[in-house]
Design an enzyme around this catalytic site. Structure first.
Site, mmCIF file in Angstrom:
data_model
loop_
_atom_site.group_PDB
_atom_site.id
_atom_site.type_symbol
_atom_site.label_atom_id
_atom_site.label_comp_id
_atom_site.label_asym_id
_atom_site.label_seq_id
_atom_site.Cartn_x
_atom_site.Cartn_y
_atom_site.Cartn_z
ATOM 1 N N ARG A 221 -9.164 29.729 0.008
ATOM 2 C CA ARG A 221 -8.928 29.402 -1.094
ATOM 3 C C ARG A 221 -7.295 29.817 -0.448
ATOM 4 O O ARG A 221 -6.244 29.531 -1.093
ATOM 5 C CB ARG A 221 -8.349 30.361 -2.359
ATOM 6 C CG ARG A 221 -7.795 28.877 -3.620
ATOM 7 C CD ARG A 221 -8.181 28.945 -5.211
ATOM 8 N NE ARG A 221 -8.064 29.994 -5.206
ATOM 9 C CZ ARG A 221 -7.104 31.496 -5.469
ATOM 10 N NH1 ARG A 221 -5.662 30.757 -5.812
ATOM 11 N NH2 ARG A 221 -6.832 32.648 -6.265
ATOM 12 N N LYS A 222 -7.311 31.379 0.508
ATOM 13 C CA LYS A 222 -6.509 31.214 1.413
ATOM 14 C C LYS A 222 -5.354 30.359 2.653
ATOM 15 O O LYS A 222 -5.203 30.645 3.519
ATOM 16 C CB LYS A 222 -6.694 32.580 2.135
ATOM 17 C CG LYS A 222 -7.484 33.791 1.342
ATOM 18 C CD LYS A 222 -7.520 35.068 2.385
ATOM 19 C CE LYS A 222 -8.472 36.020 1.528
ATOM 20 N NZ LYS A 222 -9.132 37.063 2.153
ATOM 21 N N THR A 223 -4.796 29.475 1.620
ATOM 22 C CA THR A 223 -4.294 28.455 2.002
ATOM 23 C C THR A 223 -2.643 28.545 2.054
ATOM 24 O O THR A 223 -2.383 28.925 1.092
ATOM 25 C CB THR A 223 -4.470 27.034 1.729
ATOM 26 O OG1 THR A 223 -4.898 26.956 0.131
ATOM 27 C CG2 THR A 223 -6.356 27.018 1.965
#
Length: 296
Positions: free
Chosen positions: A144-146
């Site tokens: 989820r490191k977007t």
């Protein structure tokens, strides 16, 4: 392309096109001075791919130009690996038709999106090929490191590249990390609270840094246990022990994460781990080089 049941664009939600409208609002908040210079005579432009990679992001590119009043004809299918070095240094991937002003209005928004999405698809594919060659049979996933406001495009690129997008957002799965555990007081209490609101339809994942913490998470009812920041040897030992210890007692998936890249992932590979997750397939990856040239 990894998908076998339909086009990746069929995943996109109803409201996704409003994001592109916002990109236009950001890029041209007032007057289009360059558009005034060129005017609105009809013309065509060619999209060239100039570096090797997997084409991804076609729906976003199409919608940029649709909102600009242009049409796109693709010559390469999404999910295809393009190698311009074998075709004279550049490949004509699409033709865009419309008023010159509108072609240039959509140019940079469309190219930025396509380049980033294709870069992620390419890196995802490369990592997937690497782990499969090393004998891994489990799931390779992103994280989820977007980029805020760009997550849909980045997750889309992962999927086109053939890897699992992992949870899309905080509502997709309940992941309890170290801060959740510290704030609640224990893994057991955190899992209990999560299950009281998540119901039967949401999995609960717990991040742990030791075998004893993994045992507590499994005992508490976690569906997925993330073994975070273990070294390769330690990961293999803990994963084997947990699989043996809980066999026939609890069904749980084991995930590993934390600093995994193409240069070190092979040392972590073992098939007691069900999921390998990494942000290296979408953070800081090289873009695929595209350009749009007015035909003349």
């Amino acid at each position: 392309m990894a998908l076998s049941y339909g086009a990746a664009e069929d995943l996109l939600p109803i409201g996704w096109k409003t994001q592109i409208t916002e990109w236009f609002n950001e890029d041209t908040p007032s007057f289009d001075y360059g558009g005034f210079v060129v005017g609105s005579s009809a013309n065509t432009a060619t999209l060239f791919c100039k570096s090797p990679g997997i084409l991804a992001g076609v729906p976003f590119f199409d919608e940029v130009f649709a909102q600009a009043g242009c049409t796109v004809e693709w010559h390469v299918k999404e999910g295809t690996y393009i190698d311009p070095s074998k075709q004279g240094g550049k490949v004509a991937a699409a033709t865009v038709k419309g008023p010159v002003r509108k072609l240039l209005l959509g140019e940079r928004v469309a190219l930025n999106t396509l380049a980033r999405c294709s870069g992620i698809a390419t890196k995802s594919h490369e990592m997937n090929v690497l782990v499969r060659k090393a004998g891994y049979t489990g799931i390779l996933a992103g994280t989820r490191k977007t980029t805020p406001g760009f997550r849909l495009v980045e997750k889309y690129g992962m999927i086109v590249g053939g890897v699992d997008g992992h949870r899309h957002d905080l509502s997709s799965m309940i992941m309890l990390k170290d801060n959740h555990i510290w704030a609640k007081g224990s893994i057991t209490e955190a899992v209990k609270a999560a299950k009281s609101v998540g119901g039967f339809s949401l999995k609960v994942e717990v991040e742990v840094d030791s075998e004893s913490a993994a045992d507590e998470a499994i005992e508490a009812g976690a569906d997925v246990v993330m073994l975070d920041n273990f070294d390769g040897e330690g990961l293999r030992a803990v994963a084997r022990t947990l699989k043996t210890k809980w066999a026939g007692k609890r069904q749980v998936l084991l995930e590993c994460s934390g600093g995994l890249t193409t240069s070190n992932v092979e040392s972590y590979i073992n098939n007691d781990i069900d999921i390998i997750s990494t942000s290296s397939i979408h953070q800081g990856v090289p873009h695929v080089d595209f350009s749009l040239k007015i035909d003349h």
